[in-house]
Design a protein around this motif. Structure first.
Motif, PDB file in Angstrom:
ATOM      1  N   MET A   1       0.852  -1.205   0.000  1.00 43.49           N
ATOM      2  CA  MET A   1       0.000   0.000   0.000  1.00 43.49           C
ATOM      3  C   MET A   1       0.882   1.248   0.000  1.00 43.49           C
ATOM      4  N   SER A   2       0.441   2.257  -0.730  1.00 38.20           N
ATOM      5  CA  SER A   2       1.193   3.504  -0.821  1.00 38.20           C
ATOM      6  C   SER A   2       0.863   4.414   0.366  1.00 38.20           C
ATOM      7  N   GLU A   3       1.900   4.917   1.024  1.00 35.70           N
ATOM      8  CA  GLU A   3       1.684   5.841   2.146  1.00 35.70           C
ATOM      9  C   GLU A   3       1.066   7.153   1.657  1.00 35.70           C
ATOM     10  N   VAL A   4       1.455   7.569   0.455  1.00 35.31           N
ATOM     11  CA  VAL A   4       0.878   8.803  -0.112  1.00 35.31           C
ATOM     12  C   VAL A   4      -0.619   8.632  -0.330  1.00 35.31           C
ATOM     13  N   PHE A   5      -1.002   7.492  -0.900  1.00 32.96           N
ATOM     14  CA  PHE A   5      -2.429   7.222  -1.131  1.00 32.96           C
ATOM     15  C   PHE A   5      -3.188   7.179   0.186  1.00 32.96           C
ATOM     16  N   GLU A   6      -2.604   6.519   1.179  1.00 37.04           N
ATOM     17  CA  GLU A   6      -3.258   6.419   2.481  1.00 37.04           C
ATOM     18  C   GLU A   6      -3.469   7.792   3.106  1.00 37.04           C
ATOM     19  N   GLY A   7      -2.494   8.697   2.914  1.00 38.50           N
ATOM     20  CA  GLY A   7      -2.637  10.059   3.434  1.00 38.50           C
ATOM     21  C   GLY A   7      -3.808  10.779   2.786  1.00 38.50           C
ATOM     22  N   TYR A   8      -3.907  10.699   1.449  1.00 39.62           N
ATOM     23  CA  TYR A   8      -5.035  11.310   0.747  1.00 39.62           C
ATOM     24  C   TYR A   8      -6.353  10.649   1.167  1.00 39.62           C
ATOM     25  N   GLU A   9      -6.302   9.341   1.367  1.00 39.80           N
ATOM     26  CA  GLU A   9      -7.504   8.592   1.737  1.00 39.80           C
ATOM     27  C   GLU A   9      -8.048   9.061   3.089  1.00 39.80           C
ATOM     28  N   ARG A  10      -7.142   9.241   4.061  1.00 39.48           N
ATOM     29  CA  ARG A  10      -7.576   9.717   5.384  1.00 39.48           C
ATOM     30  C   ARG A  10      -8.204  11.105   5.277  1.00 39.48           C
ATOM     31  N   LEU A  63       1.469   3.077  -9.433  1.00 37.57           N
ATOM     32  CA  LEU A  63       1.975   1.928  -8.673  1.00 37.57           C
ATOM     33  C   LEU A  63       1.969   0.658  -9.510  1.00 37.57           C
ATOM     34  N   GLN A  64       2.465  -0.427  -8.893  1.00 37.14           N
ATOM     35  CA  GLN A  64       2.503  -1.716  -9.565  1.00 37.14           C
ATOM     36  C   GLN A  64       1.084  -2.197  -9.896  1.00 37.14           C
ATOM     37  N   PRO A  65       0.912  -2.985 -10.982  1.00 34.36           N
ATOM     38  CA  PRO A  65      -0.431  -3.380 -11.439  1.00 34.36           C
ATOM     39  C   PRO A  65      -1.313  -4.026 -10.373  1.00 34.36           C
ATOM     40  N   ASN A  66      -0.755  -4.918  -9.538  1.00 33.64           N
ATOM     41  CA  ASN A  66      -1.588  -5.588  -8.537  1.00 33.64           C
ATOM     42  C   ASN A  66      -2.082  -4.614  -7.469  1.00 33.64           C
ATOM     43  N   VAL A  67      -1.206  -3.696  -7.044  1.00 34.18           N
ATOM     44  CA  VAL A  67      -1.604  -2.682  -6.053  1.00 34.18           C
ATOM     45  C   VAL A  67      -2.548  -1.671  -6.695  1.00 34.18           C
ATOM     46  N   LYS A  68      -2.248  -1.286  -7.937  1.00 32.07           N
ATOM     47  CA  LYS A  68      -3.063  -0.295  -8.645  1.00 32.07           C
ATOM     48  C   LYS A  68      -4.507  -0.761  -8.775  1.00 32.07           C
ATOM     49  N   ALA A  69      -4.703  -2.036  -9.154  1.00 35.20           N
ATOM     50  CA  ALA A  69      -6.058  -2.559  -9.338  1.00 35.20           C
ATOM     51  C   ALA A  69      -6.861  -2.477  -8.038  1.00 35.20           C
ATOM     52  N   MET A  70      -6.215  -2.805  -6.926  1.00 32.50           N
ATOM     53  CA  MET A  70      -6.897  -2.777  -5.630  1.00 32.50           C
ATOM     54  C   MET A  70      -7.282  -1.348  -5.246  1.00 32.50           C
ATOM     55  N   LEU A  71      -6.360  -0.399  -5.448  1.00 37.78           N
ATOM     56  CA  LEU A  71      -6.616   0.987  -5.058  1.00 37.78           C
ATOM     57  C   LEU A  71      -7.650   1.650  -5.971  1.00 37.78           C
ATOM     58  N   LEU A  72      -7.635   1.316  -7.254  1.00 39.72           N
ATOM     59  CA  LEU A  72      -8.625   1.899  -8.172  1.00 39.72           C
ATOM     60  C   LEU A  72     -10.032   1.393  -7.851  1.00 39.72           C
TER      61      LEU A  72
END
Length: 218
Positions: A1-10, A63-72
């Motif tokens: 999981m991306s820390e940057v994404f998690e920050g925006y998510e919060r 991000l990597q394809p497997n992580v990207k699919a989950m986050l999208l």
């Protein structure tokens, strides 16, 4: 999981919860400056939420394809949540604007039924214009998202081409080395042929000399 994404998510989750509370409280406020100020805060918050959604989208696609699919997939839920908030805000703000104009018409005894009808039509046109603006903004965001997706696909294709190029260089190197080995083997074989031929010639000469020697002594 991306820390940057998690920050925006919060940030988005906190903002979404806050906007939902503001929409509920704004609908209970009496008409006036306080309600208008609340509506202005909600609209500003919705714009901030849109910006966070775009940032999350950009980060997820890098991000990597497997992580990207989950986050999208998670991002689609946030987009749906934001659209619900926008519809709710549109409902309460449009209703209030309509009622405000109609009430102002009813309060004036000099306003005729025809004028009230025109007033209602004006409100409807204002609502339609606002809807077209929101739709144009949505199309713009979708176009931006499509552009990001195209750029990402081009980057992936570029990486694939670069990898293929590196592999071809590797094949060329292997072919060059194989050519050198074959050339070396060919030279050795040629040299060995000369050596074997020389030995055979020497043996033939030796045998002839021996035979000649024996014949000469009889």
């Amino acid at each position: 999981m991306s820390e940057v994404f998690e920050g925006y998510e919060r940030q988005y989750c906190e903002l979404s919860t806050n906007l939902s509370r503001k929409c509920s409280s704004a609908s209970l406020l009496p008409d006036g400056d306080q309600k208008k100020e609340k509506y202005s805060e909600i609209q500003s918050g919705l714009d901030d939420a849109d910006a966070l959604i775009r940032k999350m989208d950009l980060e997820a696609r890098s991000l990597q394809p497997n992580v990207k699919a989950m986050l999208l997939a998670k991002l689609r839920e946030y987009k749906s949540d934001l659209n619900k908030l926008k519809r709710e805000f549109k409902r309460i703000s449009s209703s209030d604007a309509h009622e405000e104009l109609l009430e102002s018409g009813k309060a004036d005894p000099n306003v005729s039924g025809e004028q009230r009808e025109r007033l209602a039509m004006s409100v409807e046109r204002i609502n339609q214009s606002g809807e077209r603006i929101r739709e144009s903004r949505r199309v713009m965001l979708d176009t931006e998202e499509l552009g990001i997706s195209i750029v990402e696909d081009l980057n992936q294709q570029r990486e694939t081409l670069l990898n293929s190029r590196n592999k071809l260089h590797g094949v060329d190197d292997a072919i060059s080395k194989s050519k050198k080995v074959l050339s070396s083997m060919s030279r050795r074989m040629t040299r060995n042929k000369w050596i074997v031929g020389s030995i055979i010639v020497a043996l033939v000469i030796a045998i002839i000399f021996i035979l000649f020697y024996k014949l000469s002594h009889h």
